[in-house]
Design an enzyme around this catalytic site. Structure first.
Site, PDB file in Angstrom:
ATOM      1  N   GLY A 141       3.638  15.013   7.441  1.00 30.65           N
ATOM      2  CA  GLY A 141       2.521  14.084   7.557  1.00 30.65           C
ATOM      3  C   GLY A 141       1.742  14.032   6.254  1.00 30.65           C
TER       4      GLY A 141
ATOM      5  CB  ALA B 133       6.946  17.767   9.828  1.00 27.61           C
TER       6      ALA B 133
ATOM      7  CG  ASP C 216       2.848  10.444   9.197  1.00 28.33           C
ATOM      8  OD1 ASP C 216       2.665  10.787  10.380  1.00 28.33           O
ATOM      9  OD2 ASP C 216       3.837  10.814   8.527  1.00 28.33           O
TER      10      ASP C 216
END
Length: 380
Positions: free
Chosen positions: A303, A133, A267
């Site tokens: 994430g 991402a 994360d």
């Protein structure tokens, strides 16, 4: 000065093991070794007392990110404190270098104020083959001069930089980071086994979310996973949310690396502590559905929405890991990695009174940071 507080009767997890009917003495901001006769005693029988959690890889929460304003950063910090994370490193995502330099200045100010433990730069020095991402057009090779620019902008508060060390300048950048006391982390990489070994020998000591955003483990081309798992110098990050890793992969990492070399991370992105909806991760739009964050365009996992109290409960109740090993992965190991083991990561005298109170089902019931309740326990 607040009176000395004795939390008594819990199962207390210490580096030496679990103490039944134990107690933790809080004197001011610190854990003390003895209590005066007039100390306030709080009965916490039927609970667990564990050290406050230490998250070394976290992008935000509570609807805010570490790429935002100072107020937004504080919102994210406070959100994770409510879930037991008393020590937190702010992670950035790939963006324009001028923006990252500016953001490093903002985050370093908050670190100087004691709100953050430091800064982790995840990108832009990562592989377009394993970008996850991250915005591909903003990626770049790890030129040591640009890596140094970020370190300098952080004013001594840079803790970690994630690199695809196989890219031009990667090994030189690892050496630069090691020389400046900054963790070089191998991640978002397309490296071979041999290239990863070279990076570790040059000074890389962390695997950024092991298994994710790197080649899979193969029997002819073992890739970075094998190199990172086998080397005693490397700490491996794991995202234990049930989405990023199959339970067998988690077990493989624990068995091979051992409990002393695992760091559970979140994360996390903006949606942590909030819920489903549309969010931004750096310049990219993210859709969160049923707690899973994915890019709107492309569908890559973006994430997580994880908090470390959930990671703790899953590790004990689903993965069936020993409580002591989970505490090591959530507190002691990341604290040691950050060079903060003399201050946080355990319930030993002299450390900050950072602690988490859990009930018998491992649900969070209280959080204390530096002697002050962040989440005050509701006890019978």
């Amino acid at each position: 000065m607040a009176p000395t507080l004795v939390l008594a009767g819990a199962q207390v997890v210490l580096p030496t093991g679990i103490v039944d009917d134990g107690r933790v003495i809080v004197e001011g901001e610190r854990i003390a070794g003895a209590a005066p006769a007039d100390a306030e005693v709080v009965d916490v029988r039927g609970h667990w007392l564990v050290p406050g959690f230490v998250d070394i890889h976290n992008h935000g929460g509570g609807g805010a990110s570490f790429s935002g304003t100072a107020d937004e950063v504080l919102t994210a910090i406070r959100t994770h404190r409510l879930h037991g994370t008393t020590t937190l490193v702010a992670s950035t995502v790939t963006d324009d270098m001028d923006f990252l330099v500016k953001q490093a200045g903002l985050l370093s100010e908050l670190a100087e104020q004691g709100e953050l433990a430091g800064i982790h730069f995840e990108g832009p020095f990562i592989s377009p083959c394993r970008k996850g991402a991250h915005s591909e057009e903003l990626l770049r090779d790890p030129d040591p001069a640009e890596v140094r620019k970020l370190i300098d902008a952080a004013r001594g508060r840079a803790k970690m930089v994630t690199l695809a060390t196989e890219l031009p300048g990667g090994i030189e950048s690892v050496r630069l980071l090691a020389e400046h006391g900054v963790i070089a982390a191998v991640g978002h990489t397309d490296a071979t086994y041999e290239q990863t070994v070279e990076a570790i020998d040059a000074g890389a000591t962390v695997a950024t979310h092991l298994f994710n955003a790197m080649p899979t483990l193969g029997h002819r081309s073992p890739g970075p996973v094998a190199a990172l798992l086998e080397d005693e110098r490397v700490t491996v990050e794991l995202i234990n949310d049930g989405t990023h890793l199959h339970p067998a992969a988690l077990e493989l990492a624990f068995r091979h690396a051992g409990a002393g070399r695992v760091a559970f991370i979140t994360d996390a992105m903006d949606a942590a502590g909030i819920g489903d909806g549309r969010y931004m991760l750096g310049p990219l739009e993210v859709e969160v559905s049923e707690g899973v964050a994915r890019l709107v365009h492309g569908g890559s996992i973006a994430g997580s929405t994880l908090t470390l109290d959930r990671a703790f409960k899953r590790a004990v109740t689903v993965d069936r890991l020993p409580v002591e090993d989970v505490v090591a992965a959530l507190s002691a190991n990341p604290a040691r990695l950050l060079g903060m083991a003399d201050r946080v990561g355990s319930l030993e005298p002299g450390r900050f009174a950072d602690l988490v109170l859990l009930d018998e089902n491992f649900d969070l019931k209280g959080v204390m940071r530096q002697g002050t309740w962040v989440v005050a326990p509701q006890l019978p």
